[in-house]
Enzyme design. Structure first.
Site, short mmCIF file in Angstrom:
data_model
loop_
_atom_site.label_atom_id
_atom_site.label_comp_id
_atom_site.label_asym_id
_atom_site.label_seq_id
_atom_site.Cartn_x
_atom_site.Cartn_y
_atom_site.Cartn_z
N CYS A 72 -3.57 1.48 6.67
CA CYS A 72 -3.90 0.79 7.93
C CYS A 72 -4.52 1.75 8.94
CB CYS A 72 -2.65 0.14 8.49
SG CYS A 72 -1.30 1.32 8.59
N GLU A 128 3.64 -4.51 12.63
CA GLU A 128 2.72 -3.40 12.31
C GLU A 128 1.58 -4.01 11.51
OE1 GLU A 128 2.94 -0.39 13.32
OE2 GLU A 128 4.98 -0.38 14.10
N ASN A 186 0.81 -1.23 0.00
CA ASN A 186 0.00 0.00 0.00
C ASN A 186 0.84 1.28 0.00
OD1 ASN A 186 0.67 -0.53 2.67
ND2 ASN A 186 -1.24 0.28 3.48
P1 NAD Z 1 -0.30 -9.26 3.69
O1 NAD Z 1 -0.14 -9.64 5.11
O2 NAD Z 1 -1.05 -10.17 2.79
O3 NAD Z 1 1.12 -9.08 2.99
C1 NAD Z 1 2.14 -8.28 3.56
C2 NAD Z 1 3.48 -8.86 3.16
O4 NAD Z 1 3.60 -10.18 3.68
C3 NAD Z 1 3.69 -9.00 1.66
O5 NAD Z 1 5.05 -8.73 1.37
C4 NAD Z 1 3.37 -10.46 1.40
O6 NAD Z 1 4.01 -10.96 0.25
C5 NAD Z 1 3.91 -11.11 2.65
N1 NAD Z 1 3.29 -12.39 3.01
C6 NAD Z 1 2.05 -12.85 2.71
N2 NAD Z 1 1.87 -14.07 3.25
C7 NAD Z 1 3.00 -14.39 3.91
C8 NAD Z 1 3.42 -15.55 4.67
N3 NAD Z 1 2.62 -16.58 4.88
N4 NAD Z 1 4.66 -15.52 5.21
C9 NAD Z 1 5.48 -14.46 5.02
N5 NAD Z 1 5.14 -13.37 4.31
C10 NAD Z 1 3.92 -13.33 3.76
O7 NAD Z 1 -0.92 -7.81 3.70
P2 NAD Z 1 -1.24 -6.87 2.46
O8 NAD Z 1 -2.56 -7.22 1.93
O9 NAD Z 1 -0.10 -6.81 1.52
O10 NAD Z 1 -1.25 -5.44 3.18
C11 NAD Z 1 -2.38 -4.97 3.78
C12 NAD Z 1 -2.32 -5.15 5.28
O11 NAD Z 1 -1.19 -4.46 5.80
C13 NAD Z 1 -3.50 -4.54 5.96
O12 NAD Z 1 -4.00 -5.39 6.96
C14 NAD Z 1 -2.94 -3.28 6.59
O13 NAD Z 1 -3.64 -2.80 7.69
C15 NAD Z 1 -1.58 -3.69 6.93
N6 NAD Z 1 -0.73 -2.51 7.11
C16 NAD Z 1 -0.34 -2.17 8.37
C17 NAD Z 1 0.43 -1.05 8.57
C18 NAD Z 1 0.88 -0.68 9.95
O14 NAD Z 1 1.83 0.07 10.06
N7 NAD Z 1 0.27 -1.16 11.00
C19 NAD Z 1 0.81 -0.26 7.50
C20 NAD Z 1 0.39 -0.63 6.21
C21 NAD Z 1 -0.38 -1.76 6.04
#
Ligand code: NAD
Length: 462
Positions: free
Chosen positions: A271, A237, A134
């Site tokens: 987020c 996060e 994002n």
């Molecule tokens: P996601 O958890 O699907 O993916 C995030 C990252 O993790 C990606 O690089 C993905 O390839 C990797 N990933 C996916 N499955 C994995 C696994 N089993 N093992 C290791 N890595 C894996 O999330 P998304 O859809 O890419 O992002 C959106 C989410 O991120 C939302 O829930 C949002 O709230 C959160 N977010 C949080 C913050 C924060 O600072 N708290 C900031 C931005 C986004």
């Protein structure tokens, strides 16, 4: 030729690039190089490290246009917002350049008088960062910059949807590190479609000492469990479900302005995006009318085109998930005042949408929407409003609005979140600690706190 995977433009669905799909041998080799890089980086003084970080800040800023265009093409956000993210993402390098020379310690006499207690801080060791799509730049720079400032090498795995901005930042960092005579493998980017394989492999290797993750709560929990075997330091996060509480005496002009910021920044794919507008019943009618008007004026389209204020969602899956949440709410009795229909044609678009009369148990009030949809519910008494705001498993951000200082104080105290905006719709700041509580995770990024995540405390008995 080595395996590659496609990167798409979500506005056009065209393939815009191919990047290496790395595997186990490359991951382990990168970790080995990171260990070596830590030794070379340790020879840099704090000031020397600070100067490299500052150079990275200058170099990213000088290439703002290129960074922003790359980001808009792979992620979809409007170009003006992408430029905003370049400034915000680069700012972490400037901020942590200034923190690199301020890592604290202390010295005190032992109570028994038999010696001194000295407390110092040392780098955690090699770090793995896993980042979401994002904010392709900022979600990584808020990890890379403090790791470098603390003295740690870092391996970054960007989201498969948005690796291009990260590859560009790696070039810039590589250039700044090389110009200072530093180790070229201090920051390495590993693109892959096998995220789970990568994290499992690297976390099972005891040379890795820390994992820092930004992404969904579900994946965060898997990583925390995996981190147990080698007792890695972790920062998580995770997701949010931010409430936006509007009290009886709030200034509606300010509220509507901040509502648009808190909801529509990044098309709602943030987020800390406001998910639930919880409004005093005396203002709800006018608030809804004004929000509906502003949301219906949003211009949806390709982020590279002039005047566009809402780009596509990142994937068809993400767009369909948002549509499903809206459709379920409508089926349960909610009313759409604007938006709510997936447009025809290419690109993963979903329009700016407002929903009222949403039943309390609708999934859209429970889950993170991650899209341009605002829900409005009402309250009569502030106790009830605060209880509704806190009725979520998440605790990342919350927003409260009132013109009364006592009510503001109460909102600041009682809203349960890691970050609370009072009469503010935009809260992110490289100088402030970003992070959550409850299912939103733990650890902080930015601020003076951000560097602690990459340092171990060491006690010297003297
Ligand atoms: P996601 O958890 O699907 O993916 C995030 C990252 O993790 C990606 O690089 C993905 O390839 C990797 N990933 C996916 N499955 C994995 C696994 N089993 N093992 C290791 N890595 C894996 O999330 P998304 O859809 O890419 O992002 C959106 C989410 O991120 C939302 O829930 C949002 O709230 C959160 N977010 C949080 C913050 C924060 O600072 N708290 C900031 C931005 C986004």
């Amino acid at each position: 030729m080595a395996k590659q995977f496609d990167v798409l433009n979500p506005a056009t669905e065209d393939v815009i690039a191919q990047v290496p799909d790395t595997g186990k041998d490359e991951w382990l080799a990168a970790l080995g190089r990171a260990v070596e890089a830590q030794r070379a980086w340790a020879e840099f003084s704090p000031r020397g490290r600070a100067e490299v970080l500052r150079a990275v800040y200058e170099k990213i800023t000088a290439r703002t246009d290129e960074f922003a265009r790359t980001m808009t093409k792979e992620m979809g956000k409007p170009l003006a917002e992408a430029k905003g993210e370049v400034a915000y993402g680069a700012e972490y390098f400037r901020w942590f350049a200034e923190e690199a020379v301020r890592i604290p310690g202390r010295l005190g006499r032992a109570p028994a008088g038999n010696g001194d207690i000295a407390v110092t801080r040392v780098p955690v060791g090699p770090v793995l960062a896993i980042t979401p799509w994002n904010f392709p730049l900022a979600m990584a720079t808020r990890k890379i910059a403090p790791a470098m400032a603390a003295g740690c090498p870092i391996v970054v795995k960007p989201a498969a949807e948005t690796p291009l901005t990260m590859l560009l930042v790696a070039d810039v960092i590589g250039e700044a590190v090389a110009e200072a005579g530093g180790p070229k493998d201090l920051v390495q980017i590993l693109t892959t479609t096998d995220s789970a394989g990568l994290s499992e492999t690297l976390m099972a290797d005891e040379r890795l000492r820390k994992i820092t993750f930004t992404g969904s709560t579900a994946v965060g929990k898997i990583l925390v469990k995996q981190s147990a075997d080698n007792l890695l330091r972790t920062s998580m996060e995770l997701g949010g479900n931010a409430p936006f509480v509007v009290c009886e005496d709030a200034d509606l002009d300010l509220v509507v302005e901040c509502a648009m910021q808190a909801k529509m920044r990044n098309g709602g794919e943030a987020c800390i995006a406001a998910n639930r507008f919880i409004v005093h019943e005396s203002l709800a009618g006018e608030f809804t009318e004004r929000l509906t008007q502003r949301m219906s004026e949003v211009t949806m389209g390709n982020g590279l085109d002039d005047g566009v204020t809402l780009g596509p969602m990142i994937t068809a899956k993400q767009r369909d998930g948002i549509a499903e949440l809206v459709d379920k709410a409508v089926a349960a009795g909610a009313t759409v005042t604007t938006g709510g229909e997936v447009p025809e044609g290419k690109g993963y678009f979903y329009p700016a949408t407002v929903l009222i009369d949403v039943p309390a148990d609708a999934p859209i009030l429970r889950q993170e929407i991650f899209g341009p949809v605002a829900t409005v519910t009402t309250f009569a008494d502030l106790n009830e409003g605060i209880a509704a705001a806190n009725d979520t498993e998440f605790g990342l951000a919350a927003y409260g609005f009132s013109e009364n200082v006592h009510t503001c104080h109460r909102l600041a105290e009682e809203l349960k979140a890691g970050m609370v905006g009072i009469n503010r719709g935009a809260i992110s700041d490289a100088a402030a600690p970003f992070g959550g509580i409850k299912q939103s995770g733990f650890g902080r990024e930015g601020g003076a706190e951000g560097i602690d995540e990459y340092l171990n405390v060491k006690y010297l008995a003297l």
